[in-house]
Design a protein around this motif. Structure first.
Motif, PDB file in Angstrom:
ATOM      1  N   LYS A  26       5.617  23.035 -25.712  1.00 36.90           N
ATOM      2  CA  LYS A  26       4.206  22.953 -26.092  1.00 36.90           C
ATOM      3  C   LYS A  26       3.424  22.171 -25.049  1.00 36.90           C
ATOM      4  N   ARG A  27       2.242  22.654 -24.716  1.00 34.42           N
ATOM      5  CA  ARG A  27       1.418  22.033 -23.677  1.00 34.42           C
ATOM      6  C   ARG A  27       0.370  21.117 -24.311  1.00 34.42           C
ATOM      7  N   ILE A  28       0.325  19.856 -23.900  1.00 37.80           N
ATOM      8  CA  ILE A  28      -0.611  18.886 -24.486  1.00 37.80           C
ATOM      9  C   ILE A  28      -1.266  18.039 -23.404  1.00 37.80           C
ATOM     10  N   LEU A  29      -1.732  18.627 -22.322  1.00 34.97           N
ATOM     11  CA  LEU A  29      -2.333  17.834 -21.250  1.00 34.97           C
ATOM     12  C   LEU A  29      -3.476  16.984 -21.800  1.00 34.97           C
ATOM     13  N   PRO A  30      -3.533  15.701 -21.391  1.00 37.56           N
ATOM     14  CA  PRO A  30      -4.536  14.788 -21.950  1.00 37.56           C
ATOM     15  C   PRO A  30      -5.934  15.112 -21.445  1.00 37.56           C
ATOM     16  N   PRO A  31      -6.968  14.641 -22.163  1.00 39.03           N
ATOM     17  CA  PRO A  31      -8.341  14.815 -21.675  1.00 39.03           C
ATOM     18  C   PRO A  31      -8.581  13.917 -20.472  1.00 39.03           C
ATOM     19  N   PRO A  32      -9.618  14.183 -19.675  1.00 42.98           N
ATOM     20  CA  PRO A  32      -9.929  13.298 -18.544  1.00 42.98           C
ATOM     21  C   PRO A  32     -10.346  11.921 -19.049  1.00 42.98           C
ATOM     22  N   PRO A  33     -10.296  10.906 -18.201  1.00 41.14           N
ATOM     23  CA  PRO A  33     -10.666   9.557 -18.637  1.00 41.14           C
ATOM     24  C   PRO A  33     -12.135   9.462 -18.991  1.00 41.14           C
ATOM     25  N   ASP A  34     -12.437   8.548 -19.882  1.00 43.07           N
ATOM     26  CA  ASP A  34     -13.832   8.300 -20.274  1.00 43.07           C
ATOM     27  C   ASP A  34     -14.549   7.655 -19.094  1.00 43.07           C
ATOM     28  N   VAL A  35     -15.540   8.344 -18.551  1.00 42.98           N
ATOM     29  CA  VAL A  35     -16.227   7.857 -17.345  1.00 42.98           C
ATOM     30  C   VAL A  35     -17.018   6.586 -17.612  1.00 42.98           C
ATOM     31  N   ASN A  36     -17.268   6.276 -18.867  1.00 46.61           N
ATOM     32  CA  ASN A  36     -18.088   5.111 -19.188  1.00 46.61           C
ATOM     33  C   ASN A  36     -17.263   3.870 -19.525  1.00 46.61           C
ATOM     34  N   VAL A  37     -15.933   4.012 -19.556  1.00 46.83           N
ATOM     35  CA  VAL A  37     -15.096   2.890 -19.964  1.00 46.83           C
ATOM     36  C   VAL A  37     -14.098   2.557 -18.865  1.00 46.83           C
ATOM     37  N   MET A  38     -14.408   1.517 -18.109  1.00 50.84           N
ATOM     38  CA  MET A  38     -13.470   0.970 -17.130  1.00 50.84           C
ATOM     39  C   MET A  38     -13.489  -0.544 -17.303  1.00 50.84           C
ATOM     40  N   PRO A  39     -12.452  -1.100 -17.895  1.00 47.86           N
ATOM     41  CA  PRO A  39     -12.498  -2.509 -18.290  1.00 47.86           C
ATOM     42  C   PRO A  39     -12.531  -3.503 -17.142  1.00 47.86           C
ATOM     43  N   PHE A  40     -12.156  -3.089 -15.959  1.00 49.57           N
ATOM     44  CA  PHE A  40     -12.113  -4.033 -14.849  1.00 49.57           C
ATOM     45  C   PHE A  40     -12.780  -3.373 -13.654  1.00 49.57           C
ATOM     46  N   GLU A  41     -13.973  -3.820 -13.304  1.00 49.02           N
ATOM     47  CA  GLU A  41     -14.802  -3.071 -12.372  1.00 49.02           C
ATOM     48  C   GLU A  41     -14.658  -3.472 -10.902  1.00 49.02           C
ATOM     49  N   GLN A  42     -13.885  -4.513 -10.602  1.00 51.01           N
ATOM     50  CA  GLN A  42     -13.755  -4.898  -9.203  1.00 51.01           C
ATOM     51  C   GLN A  42     -13.191  -3.747  -8.380  1.00 51.01           C
ATOM     52  N   LYS A  43     -13.708  -3.538  -7.207  1.00 58.78           N
ATOM     53  CA  LYS A  43     -13.399  -2.344  -6.427  1.00 58.78           C
ATOM     54  C   LYS A  43     -11.940  -2.258  -5.992  1.00 58.78           C
ATOM     55  N   SER A  44     -11.342  -3.372  -5.642  1.00 59.98           N
ATOM     56  CA  SER A  44     -10.013  -3.282  -5.035  1.00 59.98           C
ATOM     57  C   SER A  44      -8.969  -4.123  -5.773  1.00 59.98           C
TER      58      SER A  44
END
Length: 486
Positions: free
Chosen positions: A286-304
């Motif tokens: 059975k195929r259950i590929l996940p949805p793409p990540p929520d573009v509005n939720v990134m808990p840690f925003e530092q670039k690197s």
């Protein structure tokens, strides 16, 4: 009559040596490490019939026809999904620390995607903390919960995990649970699977052990991953099985198991979700590929910072990648290398890389349990100690239980944490998962954990080790020859 028996005898003799020759040729034609090939040949020639049967059972990687077909067919859709994921460019790291660059480049080229950033990480060093955090996350789940474990054993806080899953399923959360057949055999013999299935939880017995199919699939191929995914945003992985150490293997004589888990929030849950989806499809179709990540939720925003790459191994995944990753990490070390593993039976390449690091001045520390639950591994691992000690490697023997954590820390910056042991089974055979974390803050947290392990260990003295008896040395070498099976 005498002629008849003579002919039968000669035919049997001819067929036997034809079989031995055929297996010998098959071993030589396979691309495998020379020590592994030599060990198999010794086993076959010393114990001919037993050796040949053992080789057919454990010598080659047979996933089984049906699973192999699923593994092959799933990649086109998975590749398209990964290609579409690249459109979310803001989650991918564009730069790495100097020590991590070679390893992240290797993984990007072999797996097709870069490491992801914007994640929040928490190291969990106590089983109670891990299970309580998991129960809380399950209670707050709204959409889906996916789990895969090698061992699931009832008792203690694990029973509360089960009740939380049943409650989640009753409120409409889609729950999937995949457990290894051999590792979780006690669970599947209990009433728990039926109880969970009746509650609406999908429970799958992965790589089911079946004696009638021993020659059609390699029976010791195991689903060794430990992963939890919640709402495509929270993820757990590490060395801990779904067990409460207070109720697990109490009669083994090695003390409680000491594990290390990582709780994550952020885009890394999506990449781990792809691994889980592939495992689920290989096992169930059975195929259950996940949805793409929520573009509005990134808990840690530092670039690197908090950059994570996920490595998956096993049939259907890039071959030898975890082994290559370990070699790359060891060769990247410039100041310090700390490794923890319960089962230390490295390949020759990895052993030489570790020794070479020590020779070029890297402070190399390996932490292993003084006693573990595998007599064969315990003796086989000791066969490597002399060469390591002569190279200047420090070997710590953990005395406060069975140290089951699998971790590598390079120069305080690059961390490898996951399910893979430093043995042949994890490096070449099983379904495993490893996190590569390029982050100094996480490295500092891991260093404190490893320092605590060393404080609860005894440093092996090279001079004392050199004085061990001939009987011990012979036993070590004897079990070393069985390293392809360990």
């Amino acid at each position: 009559m005498i002629t008849f028996y003579t002919v039968i005898s000669w035919l049997s003799f001819f067929c036997y040596w034809l079989l031995v020759a055929g297996v010998t040729l098959r071993i030589l034609m396979k691309r495998r490490a020379v020590p592994s090939a030599m060990a198999w040949l010794l086993i076959i020639y010393i114990l001919p019939l037993v050796g040949i049967v053992t080789y057919f059972l454990f010598g080659e990687l047979h996933l089984g026809k049906r699973r192999a077909e699923r593994a092959k067919s799933m990649w086109p859709s998975t590749a398209n999904w990964l290609k579409a994921l690249k459109d979310y460019q803001h989650i991918f790291a564009t730069q790495n620390s100097e020590v991590a660059i070679p390893l992240f480049k290797l993984c990007e080229r072999r797996q097709g995607i870069s490491g992801v950033k914007g994640n929040q990480l928490q190291l969990l060093t106590h089983a109670d903390d891990t299970l309580k955090a998991l129960i809380q996350d399950i209670e707050q789940a709204r959409h889906n919960i996916e789990m895969v474990f090698y061992i699931w054993q009832s008792g203690g806080l694990v029973d509360q995990v089960v009740e939380s899953l049943i409650a989640a399923a009753s409120r409409g959360v889609h729950c999937r649970l995949m457990l290894d057949s051999a590792g979780s055999r006690q669970f599947f013999r209990s009433s728990s699977p039926m109880k969970m299935r009746n509650a609406g939880i999908e429970v799958v017995e992965a790589l089911k052990v079946n004696l009638f199919r021993v020659f059609l699939r390699r029976m010791d191929l195991r689903q060794h991953r430990k992963v939890v995914l919640i709402d495509n945003f929270i993820a757990y992985t590490g060395s801990m099985n779904m067990v409460d150490p207070r109720f697990f293997k109490q009669n083994a004589g090695v003390g409680q198991w000491i594990d290390l888990m990582v709780r994550m929030e952020g885009p890394v849950a999506t990449t781990i979700g792809v691994v889980y989806a592939c495992d689920w499809e290989i096992e169930t179709g059975k195929r259950i590929l996940p949805p793409p990540p929520d573009v509005n939720v990134m808990p840690f925003e530092q670039k690197s910072s908090h950059i994570i790459q996920v490595i998956a191994s096993g049939p259907g995944f890039p071959e030898e990648l975890i082994h290559q990753a370990l070699l790359t990490a060891v060769y990247a070390a410039r100041r310090q290398l700390i490794m923890t593993t319960p089962y230390f039976v490295p390949s020759d390449d990895l052993l030489h890389a570790i020794c070479t690091a020590a020779h070029r001045g890297v402070d190399v520390n390996i932490i292993v349990p003084r006693n573990n639950d595998s007599m064969m591994v315990r003796w086989a691992s000791r066969s490597f100690f002399a060469e390591l000690l002569e190279s200047g490697v420090k070997i710590y023997q953990f005395e406060d239980g069975l140290l089951h954590s699998k971790s590598v820390l390079v120069d305080g910056q690059l961390s490898l944490v996951g399910t893979a042991n430093l043995d042949m089974r994890s490096l070449w055979l099983n379904f495993e998962i490893t996190l590569l974390v390029d982050d100094a803050a996480f490295g500092s947290d891991l260093a404190r954990v490893q320092d605590d392990y060393m404080a609860r260990s005894v440093l092996l003295d090279a001079e004392q080790w050199a004085k061990r008896s001939v009987r011990y040395r012979v036993t070590e070498r004897l079990f070393y020859f069985f390293s392809p099976l360990l």
